[in-house]
Structures are given as C-alpha cells and as structure tokens.
Motif scaffolding. Sequence first.
Motif, PDB file in Angstrom:
ATOM      1  N   ILE A 108       0.837  -1.202   0.000  1.00  0.00           N
ATOM      2  CA  ILE A 108       0.000   0.000   0.000  1.00  0.00           C
ATOM      3  C   ILE A 108       0.874   1.255   0.000  1.00  0.00           C
ATOM      4  N   LEU A 109       0.485   2.240  -0.800  1.00  0.00           N
ATOM      5  CA  LEU A 109       1.132   3.551  -0.778  1.00  0.00           C
ATOM      6  C   LEU A 109       0.287   4.478   0.082  1.00  0.00           C
ATOM      7  N   VAL A 110       0.909   5.116   1.071  1.00  0.00           N
ATOM      8  CA  VAL A 110       0.186   6.076   1.914  1.00  0.00           C
ATOM      9  C   VAL A 110       0.799   7.465   1.742  1.00  0.00           C
ATOM     10  N   GLY A 111      -0.014   8.489   2.052  1.00  0.00           N
ATOM     11  CA  GLY A 111       0.448   9.863   1.888  1.00  0.00           C
ATOM     12  C   GLY A 111       0.877  10.510   3.183  1.00  0.00           C
ATOM     13  N   ASP A 112      -0.035  10.603   4.138  1.00  0.00           N
ATOM     14  CA  ASP A 112       0.223  11.337   5.381  1.00  0.00           C
ATOM     15  C   ASP A 112       0.393  10.401   6.575  1.00  0.00           C
ATOM     16  N   GLN A 113       0.737  11.000   7.707  1.00  0.00           N
ATOM     17  CA  GLN A 113       0.929  10.244   8.950  1.00  0.00           C
ATOM     18  C   GLN A 113      -0.346   9.504   9.348  1.00  0.00           C
ATOM     19  N   ALA A 114      -1.503  10.160   9.166  1.00  0.00           N
ATOM     20  CA  ALA A 114      -2.777   9.540   9.571  1.00  0.00           C
ATOM     21  C   ALA A 114      -3.016   8.235   8.827  1.00  0.00           C
ATOM     22  N   LEU A 120      -0.780   0.768  10.125  1.00  0.00           N
ATOM     23  CA  LEU A 120      -0.110   0.054  11.223  1.00  0.00           C
ATOM     24  C   LEU A 120      -1.124  -0.537  12.191  1.00  0.00           C
ATOM     25  N   GLU A 121      -2.172   0.238  12.464  1.00  0.00           N
ATOM     26  CA  GLU A 121      -3.242  -0.232  13.358  1.00  0.00           C
ATOM     27  C   GLU A 121      -3.913  -1.479  12.782  1.00  0.00           C
ATOM     28  N   ILE A 122      -4.145  -1.461  11.468  1.00  0.00           N
ATOM     29  CA  ILE A 122      -4.781  -2.602  10.798  1.00  0.00           C
ATOM     30  C   ILE A 122      -3.894  -3.840  10.900  1.00  0.00           C
ATOM     31  N   VAL A 123      -2.611  -3.657  10.643  1.00  0.00           N
ATOM     32  CA  VAL A 123      -1.657  -4.772  10.682  1.00  0.00           C
ATOM     33  C   VAL A 123      -1.550  -5.354  12.084  1.00  0.00           C
ATOM     34  N   LYS A 124      -1.502  -4.474  13.100  1.00  0.00           N
ATOM     35  CA  LYS A 124      -1.386  -4.933  14.492  1.00  0.00           C
ATOM     36  C   LYS A 124      -2.628  -5.677  14.945  1.00  0.00           C
ATOM     37  N   LYS A 125      -3.781  -5.160  14.547  1.00  0.00           N
ATOM     38  CA  LYS A 125      -5.054  -5.689  15.045  1.00  0.00           C
ATOM     39  C   LYS A 125      -5.406  -7.043  14.418  1.00  0.00           C
ATOM     40  N   ASN A 126      -5.125  -7.149  13.140  1.00  0.00           N
ATOM     41  CA  ASN A 126      -5.524  -8.361  12.415  1.00  0.00           C
ATOM     42  C   ASN A 126      -4.401  -8.853  11.531  1.00  0.00           C
ATOM     43  N   LYS A 127      -4.407 -10.134  11.332  1.00  0.00           N
ATOM     44  CA  LYS A 127      -3.542 -10.668  10.294  1.00  0.00           C
ATOM     45  C   LYS A 127      -4.224 -10.344   8.969  1.00  0.00           C
ATOM     46  N   CYS A 128      -3.544  -9.595   8.136  1.00  0.00           N
ATOM     47  CA  CYS A 128      -4.146  -9.256   6.849  1.00  0.00           C
ATOM     48  C   CYS A 128      -3.104  -9.447   5.756  1.00  0.00           C
ATOM     49  N   SER A 129      -3.498  -9.172   4.533  1.00  0.00           N
ATOM     50  CA  SER A 129      -2.653  -9.442   3.372  1.00  0.00           C
ATOM     51  C   SER A 129      -1.471  -8.488   3.238  1.00  0.00           C
ATOM     52  N   TRP A 141       6.592   9.909   9.917  1.00  0.00           N
ATOM     53  CA  TRP A 141       7.504   9.166  10.797  1.00  0.00           C
ATOM     54  C   TRP A 141       7.236   7.670  10.637  1.00  0.00           C
ATOM     55  N   ILE A 142       8.243   6.968  10.145  1.00  0.00           N
ATOM     56  CA  ILE A 142       8.126   5.525   9.923  1.00  0.00           C
ATOM     57  C   ILE A 142       8.591   4.770  11.167  1.00  0.00           C
ATOM     58  N   LYS A 143       7.821   3.750  11.536  1.00  0.00           N
ATOM     59  CA  LYS A 143       8.183   2.921  12.685  1.00  0.00           C
ATOM     60  C   LYS A 143       8.783   1.601  12.185  1.00  0.00           C
ATOM     61  N   LYS A 144       9.745   1.085  12.917  1.00  0.00           N
ATOM     62  CA  LYS A 144      10.497  -0.085  12.454  1.00  0.00           C
ATOM     63  C   LYS A 144       9.784  -1.411  12.710  1.00  0.00           C
ATOM     64  N   PHE A 146       7.212  -2.657  11.414  1.00  0.00           N
ATOM     65  CA  PHE A 146       6.607  -3.306  10.240  1.00  0.00           C
ATOM     66  C   PHE A 146       7.349  -2.835   8.997  1.00  0.00           C
ATOM     67  N   SER A 147       7.409  -3.679   7.988  1.00  0.00           N
ATOM     68  CA  SER A 147       8.106  -3.377   6.736  1.00  0.00           C
ATOM     69  C   SER A 147       7.563  -2.094   6.106  1.00  0.00           C
ATOM     70  N   SER A 148       8.333  -1.021   6.216  1.00  0.00           N
ATOM     71  CA  SER A 148       7.901   0.289   5.724  1.00  0.00           C
ATOM     72  C   SER A 148       9.066   0.991   5.049  1.00  0.00           C
ATOM     73  N   PHE A 149       8.797   1.657   3.927  1.00  0.00           N
ATOM     74  CA  PHE A 149       9.836   2.369   3.190  1.00  0.00           C
ATOM     75  C   PHE A 149       9.299   3.685   2.659  1.00  0.00           C
ATOM     76  N   TYR A 150      10.178   4.683   2.590  1.00  0.00           N
ATOM     77  CA  TYR A 150       9.832   5.883   1.836  1.00  0.00           C
ATOM     78  C   TYR A 150       9.915   5.525   0.358  1.00  0.00           C
ATOM     79  N   LEU A 151       8.999   6.061  -0.434  1.00  0.00           N
ATOM     80  CA  LEU A 151       8.940   5.743  -1.863  1.00  0.00           C
ATOM     81  C   LEU A 151      10.274   6.032  -2.549  1.00  0.00           C
ATOM     82  N   GLU A 152      10.868   7.156  -2.197  1.00  0.00           N
ATOM     83  CA  GLU A 152      12.149   7.559  -2.790  1.00  0.00           C
ATOM     84  C   GLU A 152      13.223   6.481  -2.571  1.00  0.00           C
TER      85      GLU A 152
END
Length: 589
Positions: A108-114, A120-129, A141-144, A146-152
């Motif tokens: 998933i590509l996200v734009g803002d912190q919200a 992250l909330e979805i991933v923590k709460k449930n096992k999802c795809s 601000w990226i948290k370590k 879960f697998s997260s990267f800046y697009l650049e």
Amino acid sequence: MNLAEAIIQKNIEKHPLKSAIGFKKKKEGWKELSWKKFSEIIFKTANALKEAGIKENDKVSIYSDNSSEWMIFDLAAMSLGAVTVPIYSTNNAEQAEYIIKDSGAKIILVGDQAQYDACLEIVKKNKCSLETIIVSKKAVWIKKEFSSFYLEDFIAKSAAEAEFCPKENDDVATLIYTSGTTGTPKGVMLTHGNFIKAFDAHFKFFKFKNFEEELSLAFLPLSHVFERSWSLLCLYGGARVYFLEDPKNIANTLEEVKPTMMCAVPRFFQKIYAGVLEKAEEGSSLKKKIFGWAVKTGWETAELKRNEKHISLSLQIKQNIAEALVFSKIKNRMGGRLWFLPCGGASLSPEVTRFFESVGIHVTVGYGLTETTATLTLFPFTHFEHGTSGKPLPGVEIRIGDQDEIQARGNGIMKGYYNNPEDTQKVFTEDGWFKTGDAGKIDEKGNLIITDRLKDLMKTSNGKYIAPQQIENLLTNNNFIQQIVMIAEGRQFASALIVPNFEFLKEYLAKNNIPFTNWEEVVKNKEVNDFYKNKIKELQEHLSDFEKVKKFTLMPAEFEINTGEITPTLKVKRNVVLKKYAEIIDQMY
C-alpha cells in the motif's frame, strides 16, 4: 492492450521532452516532469514493486491525497499487470481495513501520517494481506515494527526501464470500492478495455482540437472514478495534468496553474454562480444594469453557438464588450483559461449551466457511475439541452426499464463486483443490461433526463412522490445554503435539515447588527430563521405545494466525511443523517 502501455508508450515516442505532469511540494513552487522523466520514475516504481514480490493480478493499494506519486504508483502497478485498489484519504482505519482485507492488497502507498498510522493499526489488530507500507512523504515518521519504506528509497536502486505485462480487454485493471451511500462498499472491477474504449469514445464524441496543448487540474479525489478516469484520459491524449493535494486551496491554485480543463462536481459551480450573483446584487444600480446586460448578451451568443447559427457582427461587438466589462473578471477568478469543465456526481440546475455558457465556459454535464467507468452520457459541444444529462457516448446504449430505471450496456460497463457474484447478478438484467438504480427518461432528441435515485424517491403519507435531488439542488444554488437533506418519506409534508453557508451568514449577521456568539446559538436566532424562511419561500415559488419544504431546522455545523454523514465525493448518506438526527426531525412534525 495494457492501459499503462497505451498511455505511456505513444507519448514517450511522440514527445519525450514535453511536460506530462505538474505538482507542488510544500514551500516550493510548481514543478513539471517530462514524459521521459515521468515514464522513467514509473518504470523504477514498477521494477521495485516486482522486486518486492508483486506479480500479475496481485492487488496494490493507494491510500493518499492527490499527488504525482499517486499517479506514478497507479501506472506502475498496472504496467506490471497488477490491480490498483484506491482508498479515499479521508477513510478511517476501519473503512480502510475493510477494503484491504476484501481486496487482499499486498502493498500500500500512503500519503500522510494519519494513513500510515491507520495501516499500522490494521496490521497490528488483524492478520491481513499487507506485506509492506510505502510512504510518499519524508515528513511521515516511519516505525520499524513493520516493513515500511519511503517511496524515494523504495525505488532508488531499481532500473528505469521496464516491459509492459500484456493485457486483454477483459483483464481487470482496478478495483474501485463504491462509497457505500446505501450499504457495504463493493469492489467494482474495471478492465483495461473499459478504460481504453471509454477514452477512445470521448475523443470520437468531442473531436478535440490540439488536445495535447490542454492542461487539466486534478482536484477531485483520484480515488474516485470520475477524477481518475478524467486524469488518465488527459494523459492518454497527451495533455498535461497538475495534481492538487489539498482541494481547500482550489481558489489560489486556479490562479497559479491557469488550467484549461478540469472536472468538477455541482457544488463547485453552484458556489461560483451564487457568489457572482451575490456580488452583482451588492453593486450599484449601474453595475447591476451592466451585469444584467452582459449576461443577456452572453446568453444570446451562447444560444446561437449551441444551435450552430450565425452570430451577427453587432452581437459579436456587444459580446466583446460584455467580455471586457464582466466575463473576463469572472474567468480570471478561475485562472483565466478554463473553457471545458466536465461535471458529474449529481444533477446540476439548468440555470447554472446556462450562466456558465453565457460567460463562455462550457460545462459538460454528464451521467455515469463507478460501475460504468464514469461516463454514460454527456453534453456535446453543440445541440445539447440544458436540464438534461446529454447523449450517450459512442459504444454506449441506454434504455428505460421497469420503474423508469435507467439501464445501460456498452464499453464502460464493469466486469462485476469483486468476490461478490450475488450482488453482480442483482444489477444485471437477464439480457445483460446494467441496472443503474437511477430513474429517468429519454426525450425526443435522445437526451437522458435523470429523475432521481430510485432509492431516494420519497412518498408522502398523502401518496405524493417527491424527487429530493432536484429540490435540494434548487436550494443549494443559493449562496446562504451549503448543504440540505430533505425529509418526506411517510410524512404529511416535506421538511429539511439545512446547513447554512457560514461564511455568508456571518456577513449577514454583521450587516444586520445581529450579535455572533456561537453557531449553536445563531441557528436558533429568530431573525436568522425568519431570513431563511423567506429565502426558502422565494426559491420554491414555482414548485408544486406538496414538493415545498414546509419546515426546516438550521444545523450548527456541516455534515462531515469523518462522521460518515457524507461520502468523500460530498454525497449525503441520507440513511445515516436520518438516523443520527431522528429526534430533531421528529420535532418538526
């Protein structure tokens, strides 16, 4: 053919150095990317997605405001043969979770912190795809955990060349989840062929001249079929597209970008129309006369153009004077170059379209749904009829079925609802026509006229049917009314919840020496209510008695997206509003 290939390949071959897109980052001016640079970033993104394990038919989601990254990610995913799944940036974690889980999106590509925090909330709460979150802005601000990267960073080491995954017309390009005004959102499967054939039909219908010189501003959500289809169509035709992240900045952006084309919803036109009339009304008697004369002159000219009739030299001279004295000022507030504005999402009153035609701006009213790749019918450039939704695009057939329901078949009709064969079957007739859920009729010239949403039609306790959209449109054309929800089903008369235009109401308070305390107090003020009572009475003069709003309640705040009262495309969720404000409604009866 692959939709991404159809857009990118011919443009980089034809004019690689011509500007393709424009965007603005905070504290910076507008920048452009050439087709060569645009395509290189798309290919780098596609290769990075491939290296991250995305294969043909995998789902890739976008949960962000409008941006150049949004479009790059979309075209990159489709070039791989993956399926793009947009999520409105205003959707909360629960709404986003439903779409992610139902579609099985992997990245998933996200734009803002919200949006990042919601994922992250979805991933923590449930096992999802979800396997990876890509973030378009370095300010997030990226948290370590879960697998997260800046697009650049995600695309930094990927190659700037790629091959397009071959696609047939019937292969799914995107899943667009309906905004759910009447129930659970459904994933609409639109194919590569749906888009390409719809685009070709538009160019055949309009026969644009020098389309490659046009500049479109994308300010409606790209997550919605209307803006996405229109922006992709513009790129398909070689025009430039600028992306506006925050639609609240539309007024300033129009003057900065000076677009020539832009799709918009009725409220955009209603606000400009009402604002111009209000300003004219406040002017001196001489200015009022000049304004009235200019609009009359513009209307005479527009009618001759509409019917392809000769414009006399004397009328042309008058038109030039009207342009210099009045119309140029209105146009300059919209950037000065706008001439073509597709309008969809709801009906638009004929007096509004006539006004814009008089000014010299062609508002192309259309009708369609997510399930029909946006457009079924449109105003042509000439011989259109105000008050209708225009004529079918080439390759589209329209008929009127049971209960006056509009039914359609043709190029843009969806493949079906994802993972939902039962609901898919419900919206198609036995002979393969798509049932729109809207009521309408076809006039003797072949124009479609929308009556209303079948589900919205209201029957009073006296047995009279009321189509609320037309009346709501009539009232919101006025500058003092921002939003309205009519109530009449099973009631002895029509009532309404009305949200004032607080900006104009505040000016009214000051002019009439009415003290401002807070909006909760102001909307209960007798003088304010009397003002609205007279205003509504005046606006409804020509309606039948049973259609008129007899009682109303002024609301102290706008209906909001985040409270679930309206959709991201500003359509009122009638059932939600009726339930939430049931007590207030009952008090009117």
